[in-house]
Each structure stands twice: as structure tokens, then as C-alpha cells.
Design a protein around this motif. Structure first.
Motif, mmCIF file in Angstrom:
data_model
loop_
_atom_site.group_PDB
_atom_site.id
_atom_site.type_symbol
_atom_site.label_atom_id
_atom_site.label_comp_id
_atom_site.label_asym_id
_atom_site.label_seq_id
_atom_site.Cartn_x
_atom_site.Cartn_y
_atom_site.Cartn_z
ATOM 1 N N TYR A 236 -19.881 41.495 -6.511
ATOM 2 C CA TYR A 236 -21.266 41.611 -6.992
ATOM 3 C C TYR A 236 -22.132 42.110 -5.838
ATOM 4 C CZ TYR A 236 -19.908 39.071 -11.202
ATOM 5 O OH TYR A 236 -19.317 38.699 -12.381
ATOM 6 N N ALA A 237 -22.891 43.170 -6.086
ATOM 7 C CA ALA A 237 -23.613 43.838 -5.004
ATOM 8 C C ALA A 237 -24.889 43.129 -4.601
ATOM 9 C CB ALA A 237 -23.941 45.272 -5.413
ATOM 10 N N THR A 238 -25.555 42.475 -5.561
ATOM 11 C CA THR A 238 -26.856 41.871 -5.303
ATOM 12 C C THR A 238 -26.911 40.494 -5.959
ATOM 13 O OG1 THR A 238 -27.933 44.037 -5.285
ATOM 14 C CG2 THR A 238 -29.354 42.128 -5.633
ATOM 15 N N VAL A 239 -27.522 39.539 -5.250
ATOM 16 C CA VAL A 239 -27.758 38.219 -5.815
ATOM 17 C C VAL A 239 -29.265 37.971 -5.813
ATOM 18 C CG1 VAL A 239 -27.352 35.738 -5.605
ATOM 19 C CG2 VAL A 239 -25.525 37.344 -5.034
ATOM 20 N N LEU A 240 -29.818 37.786 -6.997
ATOM 21 C CA LEU A 240 -31.247 37.511 -7.140
ATOM 22 C C LEU A 240 -31.448 36.017 -7.361
ATOM 23 C CD1 LEU A 240 -32.226 40.380 -9.609
ATOM 24 C CD2 LEU A 240 -32.458 40.381 -7.111
ATOM 25 N N THR A 241 -32.458 35.454 -6.715
ATOM 26 C CA THR A 241 -32.780 34.041 -6.905
ATOM 27 C C THR A 241 -34.245 33.898 -7.278
ATOM 28 O OG1 THR A 241 -33.302 33.756 -4.552
ATOM 29 C CG2 THR A 241 -31.035 33.332 -5.223
ATOM 30 N N GLY A 242 -34.608 32.741 -7.796
ATOM 31 C CA GLY A 242 -36.004 32.439 -8.072
ATOM 32 C C GLY A 242 -36.650 33.422 -9.017
ATOM 33 N N ALA A 243 -37.845 33.915 -8.616
ATOM 34 C CA ALA A 243 -38.639 34.790 -9.472
ATOM 35 C C ALA A 243 -37.898 36.072 -9.817
ATOM 36 C CB ALA A 243 -39.969 35.115 -8.787
ATOM 37 N N GLY A 244 -37.151 36.622 -8.860
ATOM 38 C CA GLY A 244 -36.424 37.864 -9.119
ATOM 39 C C GLY A 244 -35.443 37.724 -10.260
ATOM 40 N N VAL A 296 -38.297 47.255 -8.319
ATOM 41 C CA VAL A 296 -38.835 46.547 -9.484
ATOM 42 C C VAL A 296 -39.843 45.512 -8.993
ATOM 43 C CG1 VAL A 296 -38.304 45.112 -11.480
ATOM 44 C CG2 VAL A 296 -36.691 46.898 -10.751
ATOM 45 N N GLU A 297 -41.043 45.526 -9.571
ATOM 46 C CA GLU A 297 -42.093 44.587 -9.159
ATOM 47 C C GLU A 297 -41.617 43.143 -9.326
ATOM 48 O OE1 GLU A 297 -46.829 43.619 -10.054
ATOM 49 O OE2 GLU A 297 -45.787 45.232 -11.135
ATOM 50 N N ARG A 298 -41.876 42.327 -8.307
ATOM 51 C CA ARG A 298 -41.517 40.912 -8.255
ATOM 52 C C ARG A 298 -40.002 40.673 -8.136
ATOM 53 N NH1 ARG A 298 -43.405 37.733 -12.995
ATOM 54 N NH2 ARG A 298 -42.921 35.967 -11.636
ATOM 55 N N VAL A 299 -39.259 41.768 -8.015
ATOM 56 C CA VAL A 299 -37.807 41.641 -7.841
ATOM 57 C C VAL A 299 -37.377 42.246 -6.521
ATOM 58 C CG1 VAL A 299 -35.528 42.285 -8.753
ATOM 59 C CG2 VAL A 299 -37.371 41.657 -10.331
ATOM 60 N N GLY A 300 -37.873 43.444 -6.237
ATOM 61 C CA GLY A 300 -37.463 44.182 -5.049
ATOM 62 C C GLY A 300 -36.557 45.334 -5.414
ATOM 63 N N GLU A 301 -35.827 45.836 -4.442
ATOM 64 C CA GLU A 301 -34.985 47.008 -4.647
ATOM 65 C C GLU A 301 -33.627 46.577 -5.203
ATOM 66 O OE1 GLU A 301 -33.874 50.980 -2.020
ATOM 67 O OE2 GLU A 301 -35.538 49.665 -1.415
ATOM 68 N N VAL A 302 -33.215 47.207 -6.305
ATOM 69 C CA VAL A 302 -31.951 46.873 -6.949
ATOM 70 C C VAL A 302 -31.173 48.155 -7.239
ATOM 71 C CG1 VAL A 302 -32.783 44.742 -8.014
ATOM 72 C CG2 VAL A 302 -33.033 46.911 -9.240
ATOM 73 N N HIS A 303 -29.867 47.995 -7.439
ATOM 74 C CA HIS A 303 -29.018 49.118 -7.823
ATOM 75 C C HIS A 303 -29.115 49.348 -9.326
ATOM 76 C CE1 HIS A 303 -27.090 49.163 -3.882
ATOM 77 N NE2 HIS A 303 -26.993 47.840 -3.975
ATOM 78 N N ALA A 304 -28.952 50.611 -9.745
ATOM 79 C CA ALA A 304 -28.918 50.951 -11.160
ATOM 80 C C ALA A 304 -28.084 52.213 -11.325
ATOM 81 C CB ALA A 304 -30.328 51.158 -11.716
ATOM 82 N N VAL A 305 -27.703 52.502 -12.559
ATOM 83 C CA VAL A 305 -26.946 53.723 -12.837
ATOM 84 C C VAL A 305 -27.620 54.488 -13.953
ATOM 85 C CG1 VAL A 305 -24.709 52.869 -12.032
ATOM 86 C CG2 VAL A 305 -25.390 52.490 -14.409
ATOM 87 N N GLY A 306 -27.505 55.831 -13.861
ATOM 88 C CA GLY A 306 -28.025 56.702 -14.907
ATOM 89 C C GLY A 306 -26.901 57.518 -15.512
ATOM 90 N N ASP A 307 -27.181 58.153 -16.615
ATOM 91 C CA ASP A 307 -26.207 58.975 -17.333
ATOM 92 C C ASP A 307 -25.949 60.261 -16.538
ATOM 93 O OD1 ASP A 307 -24.750 60.542 -19.051
ATOM 94 O OD2 ASP A 307 -25.985 60.124 -20.804
ATOM 95 N N PRO A 308 -24.685 60.548 -16.153
ATOM 96 C CA PRO A 308 -24.416 61.753 -15.367
ATOM 97 C C PRO A 308 -24.583 63.044 -16.149
ATOM 98 C CG PRO A 308 -22.356 60.687 -15.983
ATOM 99 C CD PRO A 308 -23.464 59.763 -16.404
ATOM 100 N N SER A 309 -24.675 62.952 -17.477
ATOM 101 C CA SER A 309 -24.834 64.160 -18.294
ATOM 102 C C SER A 309 -26.288 64.603 -18.396
ATOM 103 C CB SER A 309 -24.266 63.926 -19.704
ATOM 104 O OG SER A 309 -25.026 62.948 -20.399
ATOM 105 N N THR A 310 -27.201 63.813 -17.858
ATOM 106 C CA THR A 310 -28.626 64.161 -17.891
ATOM 107 C C THR A 310 -29.122 64.390 -16.474
ATOM 108 O OG1 THR A 310 -29.316 61.841 -17.761
ATOM 109 C CG2 THR A 310 -28.939 62.752 -19.957
ATOM 110 N N ALA A 311 -30.321 64.948 -16.361
ATOM 111 C CA ALA A 311 -30.902 65.202 -15.051
ATOM 112 C C ALA A 311 -31.182 63.886 -14.336
ATOM 113 C CB ALA A 311 -32.196 66.002 -15.198
ATOM 114 N N ALA A 312 -30.910 63.865 -13.046
ATOM 115 C CA ALA A 312 -31.149 62.648 -12.278
ATOM 116 C C ALA A 312 -32.648 62.413 -12.125
ATOM 117 C CB ALA A 312 -30.508 62.775 -10.897
#
Length: 341
Positions: A236-244, A296-312
Motif C-alpha cells: 500500500y503506497a499511502t496511509v491516511l489517518t484522521g481527517a484525511g 486533495v483539500e484536507r487530505v494532501g497529495e495522493v496517488h491516482a490513475v487515469g485512463d491511458p486511452s484519453t488525454a492526460a
């Protein structure tokens, strides 16, 4: 069944035990992966089960028999190590049939058994080849066939694939699972690679500083890591606690998680109309996805993925995301308010 009870191994001059009051059970016909970082005590535990390392206290039993004082060669176990330890002066068939010759198995019976095993591990017709001309993956298959030759009641595997490159390791791990199932072999696998453990094992035990911190089926351990450190070790790349954690879960309609939230890199997926909003900090295209870092507000920087068939998405662009709960895990310990990656 293999039963390890309160097993402790201490080395002279060491400040702490290498294996510290470990309890484990391995039902017949199943594969148990003991997973942990270097120095966690997993290989020492395997050696203690094999009888190669004396216990300071505790016990190892198989089929109800306490193995205290039973030498390694009389336990009915077989061992396979990461280097295979093949005999370079013998052919493939000579290596596979080595233990059969020691047992004075009739030559015709041994030859049939060797042929069966080479077919089982995916090397039919390799019997007369020199082991020196084999690839790394082929050598490990030969080592596995040799270990299975005498139908051990327990197979002990110590980092058997760690010397191979990642692509070959992944392929051979799935083959290893199929081979063990076909042979009906009970096995204890020691590894530091969680993907290898997931591919091969039925059950998993996580070790840290000589202790087993969590055990259960692979699915149980994967879905519910015992703490943030276990989650990160499991990939698991990220662990969020509390408000996040609450913000991300609330966007999915999940309230009061009561702990921390562990996320795989692909747990958050960019999609139109997703309930979670964030702003792109970086974007990188790969063959199977667009890899994003999103603030993400109140969370911070997180990883995400997008569809490779669409524009980044462009840096600074707002995106909407959905949480894939199959790529996330709720942790029982909330930890310190904040976020760790």
C-alpha cells in the motif's frame, strides 16, 4: 499439520532474539508464506523448523510428533534455497534423482519418477542436459523437482525465486503455485516479496523483529493489515489517518472508519462525476495507465490513475476521482493524526 509453539531462537551476543515466541500452524496440503523484511527472523524460523537451528525454547511438531532432538534428515522434510544448490557435475536427471539413489530406489522406478517430475515442473525431455547450460528459471525448476522427488511431507522454500529478475520471478511464482497444488505438497515459503507470497500461498504470516505480527489467509491479511507498517510492507503506497481518511471515505458514503485508510497507487481513479475533487500536481503516462499525483483539500497529495486511452490531465487541472475499495484497506489502528506515504 505443522505446529510451531512459542518458538524462540537466541544467538549468543545478540541483544534481541532472532525468533521471539512465534506461534504458527500449517494445515496439511496448504502453502504458508512467511513474509518480512531482511533481518525479521523469517529464515531463522525456517531453519528452526528444518532442525538446522536449535530452539532456545518452544517446540516444533508435525502430525502431533514433537521434533525436539529429531535430526534434519529424519524429519521427512525437503529444503530448497534461492541458489538451488545443484550439482554442476551431474545431468538434470542426475540432480533430480539424487535423493532416490540415496534411498536405493530401483533404477527403473527412479527413472520414471524423474520423468514425471520433469514433466510436472515444465521441463520434459531435459533429463540428459547439463545443468550448466540452463537458465536461472530452469535451474530453479530442477531444484524444485529434486526437492519433490521423495514426496516430502513438508517442503521448506527459502527465498527460492529472489535471485531471478522480476519478470521471470512473477511467471515462475504462478507456476510454483500450480506445481505445489498438482503435487499435493504442504509447503512453508519464506520471502520478502509480497507479490510472490500472494501468487503462491494460501496463508500468510508477517514477521517483524523476530515476531509474527499478523497471520491468516492471504485474503485476510491483504484486506485488513494489522497496522500502517504492515500495510506499507504489503504494497500500500499511502496511509491516511484522521481527517484525511474521513474525507476520502466520506466521498464514497463511508462514515466513521474508526482507524486509518491504506491506499494502493491505483486506489483512486479519475472519472467524470467522481465524488472526490483534487488538483493535479504531476502526471506521467505508462503503457497501462496515466499515473497522477493529486492534491486533495484536507487530505494532501495522493496517488491516482487515469485512463491511458484519453488525454492526460494537465498540471494544475482539477480532476474528479472515485475510490476503488478493492484497492484500499481499513486499518484498526488510527495512528497519529496525519498522513504517511
Amino acid at each position: 499439520m505443522l505446529q510451531v509453539r512459542n518458538a524462540t531462537v537466541e544467538f549468543e551476543g545478540a541483544a534481541t532474539p532472532a525468533v521471539d515466541h512465534v506461534d504458527l500452524e500449517l494445515p496439511t496440503g496448504e502453502v504458508l508464506a512467511v513474509l518480512g523484511p531482511s533481518g525479521s527472523g523469517k529464515s531463522t524460523l525456517l531453519r528452526a523448523v528444518a532442525g538446522l537451528e536449535p530452539l532456545t525454547s518452544g517446540s516444533v511438531a508435525y502430525a502431533g510428533q514433537d521434533l525436539d532432538g529429531v535430526p534434519t534428515h529424519r524429519r521427512g522434510f525437503a529444503l530448497m534455497f534461492q541458489d538451488g544448490q545443484l550439482f554442476s557435475h551431474q545431468s538434470v536427471a542426475g540432480n533430480v534423482g539424487y535423493a532416490l539413489r540415496l534411498r536405493r530406489t530401483p533404477a527403473a522406478v527412479a527413472a520414471r519418477r524423474v520423468e514425471e517430475l520433469l514433466a510436472l515442473v515444465g521441463l520434459p525431455g531435459f533429463g540428459e542436459r547439463s545443468v550448466g547450460g540452463l537458465s536461472g528459471g530452469e535451474r530453479q525448476r530442477v531444484a524444485l523437482a529434486r526437492a519433490l522427488a521423495v514426496e516430502p511431507r513438508l517442503l521448506l522454500l527459502d527465498e527460492p525465486l529472489s535471485a531471478l529478475d522480476r519478470g521471470l520471478r512473477e511467471r515462475l511464482a504462478h507456476d510454483l503455485r500450480d506445481i505445489l497444488l498438482a503435487a499435493g505438497t504442504t509447503a512453508l515459503l519464506v520471502t520478502h516479496d509480497q507479490e510472490e507470497a500472494f501468487a503462491v500461498a494460501d496463508r500468510m504470516a508477517l514477521m517483524r523483529a523476530g515476531r509474527v505480527v499478523q497471520s491468516g489467509t492471504v485474503e485476510e491479511v491483504w484486506r485488513r493489515p494489522v497496522d500502517a507498517e504492515a500495510a506499507r510492507f504489503l504494497g500500500y503506497a499511502t496511509v491516511l489517518t484522521g481527517a484525511g481518511a474521513r474525507v476520502v471515505l466520506a466521498a464514497q458514503g463511508v462514515t466513521d472508519p474508526g482507524g486509518a485508510l491504506a491506499l494502493r497507487r491505483s486506489a483512486l481513479r479519475v472519472t467524470d462525476g467522481g465524488p472526490l475533487r483534487g488538483r493535479v500536481r504531476s502526471a506521467r503516462r505508462t503503457p497501462d495507465a496515466v499515473r497522477l499525483s493529486v492534491d486533495v483539500e484536507r487530505v494532501g497529495e495522493v496517488h491516482a490513475v487515469g485512463d491511458p486511452s484519453t488525454a492526460a490531465p494537465r498540471v494544475g487541472e482539477e480532476v474528479r476521482m472515485v475510490l476503488d475499495l478493492t484497492r484500499a484497506a481499513l486499518l484498526d489502528d488510527g495512528g497519529v493524526e496525519g498522513r504517511t506515504s
